[in-house]
Design an enzyme around this catalytic site. Structure first.
Site, mmCIF file in Angstrom:
data_model
loop_
_atom_site.group_PDB
_atom_site.id
_atom_site.type_symbol
_atom_site.label_atom_id
_atom_site.label_comp_id
_atom_site.label_asym_id
_atom_site.label_seq_id
_atom_site.Cartn_x
_atom_site.Cartn_y
_atom_site.Cartn_z
ATOM 1 N N LYS B 79 106.928 50.318 -31.512
ATOM 2 C CA LYS B 79 106.124 49.221 -32.064
ATOM 3 C C LYS B 79 104.837 49.097 -31.246
ATOM 4 C CE LYS B 79 106.593 44.283 -33.294
ATOM 5 N NZ LYS B 79 107.492 43.100 -33.218
ATOM 6 N N SER B 154 108.289 40.686 -37.559
ATOM 7 C CA SER B 154 107.055 41.397 -37.360
ATOM 8 C C SER B 154 107.213 42.902 -37.142
ATOM 9 C CB SER B 154 106.339 40.811 -36.146
ATOM 10 O OG SER B 154 107.090 41.049 -34.968
ATOM 11 N N SER B 178 112.239 39.149 -35.271
ATOM 12 C CA SER B 178 111.307 40.229 -35.629
ATOM 13 C C SER B 178 111.896 41.627 -35.619
ATOM 14 C CB SER B 178 110.090 40.198 -34.705
ATOM 15 O OG SER B 178 109.186 39.210 -35.132
#
Lengths: 475, 487
Positions: B79, B154, B178
């Site tokens: 990420k 997210s 997330s």
């Protein structure tokens, strides 16, 4: 109306740890800008603070030396504000649970001893420094100082004059130096002070609003700024003109305080607990071991100097006001036994020379053995006291061994009767009018003749012997 | 079967047995990315040459007679809020578009030490603020099950990449759900470990007291393997916990006999989609058939979790994001009058609207005069929620609830309605508030063929029980084998 001045201080002292508070960068002063920094102390994305155990230990030590209670549970908080020298836009500090609370420092005042209460001592990290000079409209930032550990010492408003505040600062500096947690070098910014001051009617019926003063970078400036503000507040109070709560800056060049724009002080720091650090939990045994290992503090040393060396209170007070001076004295005493003579030299010529050169006792340029040698040369008559002062000046200027100075410059005192008699006879021969005066009863003329003899020997004549022989020759 | 379709543990076994080379694995995944990435958009940064070079290093290492460390040679992705030395780490923000960190996050370092092959960096909501990956300043990531829909967020890029076989596994971060919510919406396995189990060093902070890094994987075994690689005390993170961490793969036993499951009723109330409820309820019945006991229970303060979460997370974010001021790195406005103006313009232009909304909310919550009413009250609620969980875990080994109240929603559907978007996290935030571990695993498809996630919450540092329960479920159900491409 009787008016009382109320002064409270906030003193920031940089802790003398080798590395910064939350990373392993060096805390050394004076390096090239931005060479002592890393992703952590420059606040790069994703980095986290790594607490320095030594900084906590030093803060506990300071708290104990200032007679504070040490909290077994305290925590770090974030103080949020924007300024380019603050890389994370928050300073890691302590808000509602400081490490140390409720201490005191005893000072000497004109009216005798006085106790100044310490409200709290907390830990925080220092910010960097902006460089404005030489870059046109731009300012550059140096993060070498960012993250250096600090303690902030907050007093109660217990000081009633700038002189008392000055005495407090001197004492505080001495204590921090004794326990070796801070260099306390104001010129390097390792000790800084903010002042809160106002004036109040003795019957507490009226008071002026508190003024905060920042940017005080020397004790001298702090005291001068307080004197200025004390006058301003007293006048305001007597005229019934209430001052407003404001932050003022000391302008050293003009010797006045100037109000800072309200924008500069309109801060809401939005304190909240620092989530990147766990609370600080200290064992009773940890605190106890630091307490037991505290070195001798200025007050204790003062008492010992009086009892062990038989020094007058005045001497003991001056010598112990600086750890370096006291250490220097004691090193002298390991090789010499007349305490008062050493004390006289230190309080007299040594401190005078340091003051004239704007230096600290830590800057004395020669070792204690040299000072003792000098004293011994006087004791055994090798040189006179007046020659000794000249030798001292030379030692102070160049750090040279007094024996070498005396030898090189041929300063050994003339105590040989034959040699002195030769000089005396020459003086008598060349100064007939003065000799006549003396014989006519003008005893003052003797001094003139001694002076002439000293001149001929370049000051090296043994003064007692010279006097004795001259009088004998004249009579 | 194409190599990119394998799970991480299958690929690793083949590599270890020298049935395939690391280069072949990398080439297979790269080829597949070239085919599908255009329609998915999981990545912000891809570097195939660098990946192939890392793969060749692994092959050379094997040729020299060394054993490949677990996870070694597997193409993976990170990420884009975890720092990667020499590779831009943008947080999907204009603010950090050009920021290249001079250091690796601890998790990245740990994966590199195991010779994992880093393909690139994954899309996300800007600074991890969002539940759909739509707040990314750079691109929208599509849900591989239906490219008109969001992947969740997210860590939407992390979940979509695994679901679309664009990496063997990925790392995500979870502040309020997330990792788990996008895992649920994309039909993959996602775990948020106990707060303090995985170092946060190098994870660009959103809300420091809630953030935790975790794996997104194709199955539960992969999850255990990745967890093994990333957990552990880190001297660079004062909140990382020093303790002995087990080998999580040894917890993978297909047996839940005697496991006590709590089913808190607050997670099945209003706003939870009926199909989601029914899939989760069916899963719980299955556990019972497999020998576990379950019981309805209550976590009464759950209803306040979302409000407390948005106050605490935003307050911390407002402070954490203060450093993006244009002074040291990252974006700086081109034109400004003075220092204050530089701050204002830099931050106004550099941040997107969701980030600005949270900074304002958090700043307000911490302001003098409001602190007690908002931030302090939220901390008190946090304590109450934590106690709710503690009480529940006196009786139960795990709690089983839905991960997301709905399946994947349409792109744009909730973007203009922050409150509706925030409700996506209603089942996941209580776990972050209490610092507990939880996993999301696939437990079926809804009527539209979109995946539903089952969330298993465990005691602090008891990831083993969660993994055991998840593994047993997976071993007795077909859901993890369902692939978007086969719809």
């Amino acid at each position: 109306m009787e008016v009382q001045t109320l002064i409270g201080l906030e003193v920031h002292a940089e802790l003398a740890t080798e590395s910064k508070m939350f990373c392993s960068c060096s805390t050394e002063f004076g390096a090239e800008p931005n060479t002592h920094c890393c992703p952590i102390c420059t606040g790069m994305p994703g980095v986290l603070p790594m607490p320095n155990k030594k900084a906590i230990e030093y803060a506990v030590k300071a708290g104990l030396a200032l007679n504070c209670d040490i909290s077994e549970f305290s925590k770090m908080d974030r103080k949020n504000y924007y300024y380019p020298d603050l890389p994370k836009a928050y300073q890691i500090s302590q808000y509602d649970l400081p490490l140390c609370t409720g201490g005191y420092v005893d000072i000497e005042t004109e009216d005798g001893p006085k106790r100044i209460r310490i409200r709290r001592v907390h830990m925080e990290e220092d910010a960097g420094k902006l460089l404005h000079e030489g870059w046109g409209n731009n300012s550059l930032v140096d993060y070498n100082r960012a993250g250096v550990p600090l303690i902030e010492i907050v007093t109660e408003p217990d000081m009633n004059s700038p002189a008392e505040a000055g005495a407090f600062l001197d004492k505080l500096k001495a204590i921090l130096q004794y326990i070796e947690v801070s260099d306390c070098k104001m010129e390097e910014g390792s000790l800084r002070c903010d002042v809160n001051i106002n004036a109040r009617a003795d019957d507490k019926s009226m008071a002026t609003a508190i003024t905060e003063m920042k940017n005080l970078n020397s004790f001298k400036a702090a005291v001068k700024a307080m004197e200025y503000e004390e006058k301003r507040h007293r006048e305001a109070l007597l005229e019934g003109d209430p001052t407003v709560h404001e932050t003022r800056r000391w302008d050293d060049a003009r010797s006045v305080t100037v109000a800072m724009r309200s924008k500069e002080e309109a801060h809401d720091y939005r304190y909240f607990p620092e989530p990147d650090l766990v609370p600080i939990a200290l064992d009773k045994s940890y605190i106890k071991s630091i307490r037991e290992n505290l070195p001798e503090l200025p007050d204790q040393r003062y008492q010992r100097f009086i009892s062990q060396y038989g020094l007058p209170q005045y001497d003991a007070g001056i010598l112990t006001s600086s750890k370096y001076l006291a250490d220097y004295f004691e090193q002298c005493m390991t090789i010499y036994d007349n305490a008062k003579t050493v004390s006289n030299w230190l309080m007299g010529d040594v401190l005078r020379a340091l003051n004239e050169n704007g230096k600290d006792p830590s800057d004395i340029p020669f070792p204690p053995a040299y000072l003792v040698d000098l004293i011994k040369y006087v004791d055994d008559g090798t040189i006179s006291i007046s020659i000794a002062k000249k030798v001292f000046d030379e030692m102070f200027a160049n750090g040279t061994d007094p024996g070498a100075i005396i030898k090189e410059q041929g300063l050994v005192q003339i105590s040989d009767e034959g040699e002195l008699l030769g000089v005396i006879r020459q003086v008598i021969q060349e100064n007939a009018p003065s000799v006549a005066d003396y014989k006519a009863g003008k005893k003052k003329a003797l001094g003139y003749l001694v002076g002439q003899a000293m001149k001929l020997t370049k000051g090296k004549a043994n003064p007692q012997l010279l006097n004795k022989l001259l009088e004998r020759e004249l009579n | 079967m194409e190599l990119y379709r394998l799970t991480a543990h299958e690929a690793y076994e083949k590599l270890k047995k020298r049935e395939v080379s690391a280069r072949e694995l990398a080439q297979s995944v790269i080829k597949h990315i070239e085919d599908v990435e255009q329609s998915i958009g999981a990545y912000i940064h891809l570097d195939f040459d660098a990946a192939l070079k890392q793969a060749d290093d692994v092959d050379r290492h094997i040729d020299e007679g060394h054993e490949v460390p677990l996870l070694g040679g597997l193409p993976i992705a990170i990420k884009d809020n975890m720092c990667t030395e020499g590779i831009a780490t943008t947080c999907a923000s204009r603010m950090l578009a050009d920021f290249v960190p001079p250091y690796d996050a601890t998790v990245v370092r740990r994966l590199k030490e195991r010779q994992a092959v880093v393909l690139g960096k994954l899309n996300m909501d800007e600074f991890a603020m969002g539940s759909s990956t739509e707040t990314s300043a750079f691109k929208k990531t599509k849900n591989p099950w239906d490219t008109d829909r969001v992947p969740g967020g997210s860590s939407g890029g992390s979940a979509a990449a695994v679901a679309a076989d664009e990496a063997f596994f990925t790392l995500g971060s979870d502040t309020g759900g997330s990792i788990r919510q996008p895992a649920s919406l994309c039909g993959v396995v996602g775990m948020k470990p106990t707060y303090g189990a995985v170092s946060r060093y190098g994870l660009v902070a959103f809300a420091s007291s809630l953030d935790q890094i975790g794996p997104l994987t194709k199955d539960v075994k992969d999850c255990a393997m990745v967890l093994n690689a990333i957990v552990g005390h880190d001297p660079y993170d004062a909140t990382s916990v020093s303790r002995s961490y087990p080998d999580y793969t040894s917890a993978l036993i297909d047996d839940v006999k005697g496991i006590k499951i709590g089913v808190p009723k607050e997670f099945f109330g209003q706003g939870i989609n009926e199909e989601v409820k029914s899939a989760v309820t069916k899963a719980i019945e299955l556990f019972k058939e497999m020998g576990a006991d379950y019981e309805e229970t209550s976590l009464p303060y759950t209803d306040h979790a979302l409000s407390a979460y948005y106050l605490i997370a935003s307050a911390e974010a407002s402070s954490n994001l203060g450093r993006y001021d244009g002074v040291k790195y990252g974006y700086r406005a081109a034109q400004y009058d003075d220092m204050i103006d530089m701050y204002k313009k830099t931050r106004s232009e550099g941040f997107g609207s969701e980030v600005k909304r949270r900074i304002m909310l958090g700043t307000y919550a911490l302001s003098s005069g409001y602190y007690d009413a908002y931030y302090l009250k939220a901390l008190k609620v946090r304590t109450l929620i934590t106690r709710d969980f503690q009480r529940a875990f006196e009786k139960y080994d795990v709690l089983v609830v839905p991960t997301s109240p709905t399946t994947a929603f349409k792109i744009g559907e909730r973007l203009d309605n922050p409150m509706e978007m925030y409700l996506s996290d209603v089942c996941t935030v209580p776990v972050n508030i209490a610092g507990l571990p939880a996993i999301s695993i696939p437990c079926g498809l809804d009527g539209r063929g979109l995946p539903i996630g089952l969330q298993i919450i465990g005691k602090a540092f008891d990831e083993e029980t969660i993994l055991r329960v998840a593994y047993a479920f997976e071993s007795n159900t077909p859901y993890h084998n369902q692939k978007p491409s086969e719809r």
